[in-house]
Design a protein around this motif. Sequence first.
Motif, PDB file in Angstrom:
ATOM      1  N   TYR A 195       0.820  -1.199   0.000  1.00  0.00           N
ATOM      2  CA  TYR A 195       0.000   0.000   0.000  1.00  0.00           C
ATOM      3  C   TYR A 195       0.861   1.258   0.000  1.00  0.00           C
ATOM      4  O   TYR A 195       2.063   1.219   0.263  1.00  0.00           O
ATOM      5  CB  TYR A 195      -0.924  -0.003   1.219  1.00  0.00           C
ATOM      6  N   GLU A 196       0.194   2.393  -0.257  1.00  0.00           N
ATOM      7  CA  GLU A 196       0.849   3.688  -0.195  1.00  0.00           C
ATOM      8  C   GLU A 196       1.172   4.028   1.261  1.00  0.00           C
ATOM      9  O   GLU A 196       0.854   3.262   2.174  1.00  0.00           O
ATOM     10  CB  GLU A 196      -0.089   4.752  -0.794  1.00  0.00           C
ATOM     11  N   ASN A 197       1.766   5.176   1.483  1.00  0.00           N
ATOM     12  CA  ASN A 197       2.123   5.572   2.848  1.00  0.00           C
ATOM     13  C   ASN A 197       0.876   5.650   3.731  1.00  0.00           C
ATOM     14  O   ASN A 197      -0.194   6.070   3.290  1.00  0.00           O
ATOM     15  CB  ASN A 197       2.823   6.934   2.839  1.00  0.00           C
ATOM     16  N   GLY A 198       1.050   5.238   4.981  1.00  0.00           N
ATOM     17  CA  GLY A 198      -0.076   5.234   5.889  1.00  0.00           C
ATOM     18  C   GLY A 198       0.278   5.822   7.238  1.00  0.00           C
ATOM     19  O   GLY A 198       1.455   6.005   7.573  1.00  0.00           O
ATOM     20  N   THR A 199      -0.777   6.123   8.026  1.00  0.00           N
ATOM     21  CA  THR A 199      -0.613   6.677   9.360  1.00  0.00           C
ATOM     22  C   THR A 199      -1.542   5.942  10.322  1.00  0.00           C
ATOM     23  O   THR A 199      -2.759   5.866  10.078  1.00  0.00           O
ATOM     24  CB  THR A 199      -0.963   8.182   9.381  1.00  0.00           C
ATOM     25  N   ILE A 200      -0.987   5.392  11.386  1.00  0.00           N
ATOM     26  CA  ILE A 200      -1.829   4.796  12.424  1.00  0.00           C
ATOM     27  C   ILE A 200      -2.565   5.918  13.134  1.00  0.00           C
ATOM     28  O   ILE A 200      -1.956   6.865  13.629  1.00  0.00           O
ATOM     29  CB  ILE A 200      -0.990   3.993  13.426  1.00  0.00           C
ATOM     30  N   ILE A 201      -3.896   5.819  13.183  1.00  0.00           N
ATOM     31  CA  ILE A 201      -4.682   6.904  13.780  1.00  0.00           C
ATOM     32  C   ILE A 201      -5.473   6.452  15.006  1.00  0.00           C
ATOM     33  O   ILE A 201      -5.973   7.305  15.752  1.00  0.00           O
ATOM     34  CB  ILE A 201      -5.653   7.520  12.750  1.00  0.00           C
ATOM     35  N   ALA A 202      -5.593   5.149  15.237  1.00  0.00           N
ATOM     36  CA  ALA A 202      -6.386   4.701  16.394  1.00  0.00           C
ATOM     37  C   ALA A 202      -6.110   3.237  16.681  1.00  0.00           C
ATOM     38  O   ALA A 202      -5.778   2.461  15.776  1.00  0.00           O
ATOM     39  CB  ALA A 202      -7.882   4.911  16.141  1.00  0.00           C
ATOM     40  N   ALA A 203      -6.254   2.882  17.941  1.00  0.00           N
ATOM     41  CA  ALA A 203      -6.175   1.481  18.358  1.00  0.00           C
ATOM     42  C   ALA A 203      -7.118   1.279  19.525  1.00  0.00           C
ATOM     43  O   ALA A 203      -7.230   2.136  20.409  1.00  0.00           O
ATOM     44  CB  ALA A 203      -4.748   1.111  18.759  1.00  0.00           C
ATOM     45  N   ARG A 204      -7.814   0.162  19.503  1.00  0.00           N
ATOM     46  CA  ARG A 204      -8.708  -0.202  20.604  1.00  0.00           C
ATOM     47  C   ARG A 204      -8.252  -1.560  21.114  1.00  0.00           C
ATOM     48  O   ARG A 204      -8.228  -2.539  20.362  1.00  0.00           O
ATOM     49  CB  ARG A 204     -10.163  -0.221  20.116  1.00  0.00           C
ATOM     50  N   TYR A 205      -7.886  -1.596  22.382  1.00  0.00           N
ATOM     51  CA  TYR A 205      -7.233  -2.780  22.939  1.00  0.00           C
ATOM     52  C   TYR A 205      -8.192  -3.687  23.707  1.00  0.00           C
ATOM     53  O   TYR A 205      -7.953  -4.879  23.820  1.00  0.00           O
ATOM     54  CB  TYR A 205      -6.088  -2.356  23.865  1.00  0.00           C
ATOM     55  N   GLU A 206      -9.249  -3.118  24.267  1.00  0.00           N
ATOM     56  CA  GLU A 206     -10.174  -3.887  25.091  1.00  0.00           C
ATOM     57  C   GLU A 206     -11.579  -3.736  24.545  1.00  0.00           C
ATOM     58  O   GLU A 206     -12.113  -2.636  24.468  1.00  0.00           O
ATOM     59  CB  GLU A 206     -10.127  -3.405  26.553  1.00  0.00           C
ATOM     60  N   GLY A 207     -12.184  -4.837  24.155  1.00  0.00           N
ATOM     61  CA  GLY A 207     -13.547  -4.776  23.653  1.00  0.00           C
ATOM     62  C   GLY A 207     -14.136  -6.160  23.504  1.00  0.00           C
ATOM     63  O   GLY A 207     -13.472  -7.170  23.742  1.00  0.00           O
ATOM     64  N   GLN A 208     -15.410  -6.182  23.126  1.00  0.00           N
ATOM     65  CA  GLN A 208     -16.127  -7.430  22.919  1.00  0.00           C
ATOM     66  C   GLN A 208     -16.919  -7.327  21.621  1.00  0.00           C
ATOM     67  O   GLN A 208     -17.471  -6.258  21.305  1.00  0.00           O
ATOM     68  CB  GLN A 208     -17.096  -7.718  24.064  1.00  0.00           C
ATOM     69  N   LEU A 209     -16.991  -8.415  20.864  1.00  0.00           N
ATOM     70  CA  LEU A 209     -17.850  -8.502  19.676  1.00  0.00           C
ATOM     71  C   LEU A 209     -18.869  -9.606  19.907  1.00  0.00           C
ATOM     72  O   LEU A 209     -18.512 -10.750  20.211  1.00  0.00           O
ATOM     73  CB  LEU A 209     -17.048  -8.787  18.411  1.00  0.00           C
ATOM     74  N   ALA A 210     -20.155  -9.248  19.775  1.00  0.00           N
ATOM     75  CA  ALA A 210     -21.239 -10.215  19.914  1.00  0.00           C
ATOM     76  C   ALA A 210     -21.899 -10.405  18.551  1.00  0.00           C
ATOM     77  O   ALA A 210     -22.428  -9.448  17.970  1.00  0.00           O
ATOM     78  CB  ALA A 210     -22.267  -9.726  20.941  1.00  0.00           C
ATOM     79  N   LEU A 211     -21.847 -11.627  18.021  1.00  0.00           N
ATOM     80  CA  LEU A 211     -22.475 -11.964  16.749  1.00  0.00           C
ATOM     81  C   LEU A 211     -23.937 -12.293  17.032  1.00  0.00           C
ATOM     82  O   LEU A 211     -24.261 -13.340  17.582  1.00  0.00           O
ATOM     83  CB  LEU A 211     -21.741 -13.151  16.118  1.00  0.00           C
ATOM     84  N   LEU A 212     -24.840 -11.366  16.648  1.00  0.00           N
ATOM     85  CA  LEU A 212     -26.242 -11.454  17.050  1.00  0.00           C
ATOM     86  C   LEU A 212     -27.080 -12.292  16.101  1.00  0.00           C
ATOM     87  O   LEU A 212     -27.996 -12.995  16.530  1.00  0.00           O
ATOM     88  CB  LEU A 212     -26.834 -10.043  17.152  1.00  0.00           C
ATOM     89  N   GLN A 229     -23.050 -11.993  25.132  1.00  0.00           N
ATOM     90  CA  GLN A 229     -21.904 -11.370  25.817  1.00  0.00           C
ATOM     91  C   GLN A 229     -20.700 -11.228  24.895  1.00  0.00           C
ATOM     92  O   GLN A 229     -19.789 -10.458  25.175  1.00  0.00           O
ATOM     93  CB  GLN A 229     -21.502 -12.188  27.053  1.00  0.00           C
ATOM     94  N   GLY A 230     -20.699 -11.972  23.808  1.00  0.00           N
ATOM     95  CA  GLY A 230     -19.639 -11.841  22.821  1.00  0.00           C
ATOM     96  C   GLY A 230     -18.317 -12.457  23.236  1.00  0.00           C
ATOM     97  O   GLY A 230     -18.225 -13.197  24.218  1.00  0.00           O
ATOM     98  N   THR A 231     -17.283 -12.134  22.458  1.00  0.00           N
ATOM     99  CA  THR A 231     -15.934 -12.610  22.734  1.00  0.00           C
ATOM    100  C   THR A 231     -14.960 -11.460  22.519  1.00  0.00           C
ATOM    101  O   THR A 231     -15.326 -10.420  21.962  1.00  0.00           O
ATOM    102  CB  THR A 231     -15.585 -13.810  21.820  1.00  0.00           C
ATOM    103  N   ARG A 232     -13.724 -11.648  22.934  1.00  0.00           N
ATOM    104  CA  ARG A 232     -12.734 -10.560  22.955  1.00  0.00           C
ATOM    105  C   ARG A 232     -12.548  -9.933  21.568  1.00  0.00           C
ATOM    106  O   ARG A 232     -12.471 -10.624  20.567  1.00  0.00           O
ATOM    107  CB  ARG A 232     -11.396 -11.110  23.451  1.00  0.00           C
ATOM    108  N   TYR A 233     -12.443  -8.583  21.543  1.00  0.00           N
ATOM    109  CA  TYR A 233     -12.259  -7.827  20.303  1.00  0.00           C
ATOM    110  C   TYR A 233     -11.202  -6.753  20.514  1.00  0.00           C
ATOM    111  O   TYR A 233     -11.153  -6.102  21.557  1.00  0.00           O
ATOM    112  CB  TYR A 233     -13.575  -7.149  19.888  1.00  0.00           C
ATOM    113  N   SER A 234     -10.340  -6.556  19.498  1.00  0.00           N
ATOM    114  CA  SER A 234      -9.400  -5.425  19.488  1.00  0.00           C
ATOM    115  C   SER A 234      -9.118  -5.065  18.033  1.00  0.00           C
ATOM    116  O   SER A 234      -9.344  -5.870  17.119  1.00  0.00           O
ATOM    117  CB  SER A 234      -8.097  -5.779  20.219  1.00  0.00           C
ATOM    118  N   ASP A 235      -8.638  -3.838  17.810  1.00  0.00           N
ATOM    119  CA  ASP A 235      -8.326  -3.440  16.433  1.00  0.00           C
ATOM    120  C   ASP A 235      -7.267  -2.350  16.397  1.00  0.00           C
ATOM    121  O   ASP A 235      -6.902  -1.755  17.426  1.00  0.00           O
ATOM    122  CB  ASP A 235      -9.591  -3.014  15.675  1.00  0.00           C
TER     123      ASP A 235
END
Length: 275
Positions: A195-212, A229-235
């Motif tokens: 890819y072209e040049n990029g910039t990290i702009i955000a990170a989320r370390y603690e979260g949950q994803l629930a597939l409804l 209640q979902g399962t662990r999520y980060s991005d």
Amino acid sequence: MDFGNLLVIMVLIAIVGLIAYLAMSQADLPTRFRRLLRQRIDDRPDEGGVGPRPNAEWQPDPDRTNEAHEVERVTGVIRKGEAFTIVSGDPSHWGASAFEIEGLITGVAEVETADIGGNFQFRYCMVDVAGATPNTLILEGDAPATSVAYLGRAYLPDEPIGDVRAGQLISKLQEERRRYRDTGASELAVELYPYENGTIIAARYEGQLALLEHEPGKGYLPVSAANSQGTRYSDLTVRLDPSGWLLRLVEVGAYAYFLELEPIRLSDLTVHHLA
């Protein structure tokens, strides 16, 4: 006029109406026929009725606002099996033949992560688009007026992106996430071939994803997330400069995905509800 002639006239009127409807549509004929057929099927009465969509069961939110539900005040409650239309700024990237891309929702999830004001929720959907490559739709924002629809393609580790595997990019972003967290910077330049040049702009370390809601055997999110209640999520999110498109590392439970995301105005998304 006898009944036979009347029947012929009614059939001709129906054919002319169908041709006019197809001619006025910007979508290709096969897609339009599929939509007509789907609407016919969806209009059939359901003996048991369609129950409400399950909701995630999160802990009390300090800001007392579920942002995913607020966005659905505009889109309507999104359900598995519903059709959607979204206007892409670069349909050729997705292998689509028109700016208006149509698809079906195959899975509906909700993600909750922590932010400064409390907890932040957003809608994460898996989609199926005939004749194009997107498989993800994310609706995210603090309020409907400023929310964005991200049309995306999630790659599994063994899938190719150019001449590299998605797994190589996933490993690279996992390293960059640690560096981003250690520096404490709000933005951090990153090189991410091809890819072209990029910039990290955000990170989320603690979260949950629930597939409804989901279709068994379809989509890439783990079945282990299919509970309230979902399962662990980060991005981790990278902005590509100067296009403004996003790349995102997503980890759900033990699985990791690499996403390409096109930001699109929420007003350019239409969900065609079943009821």
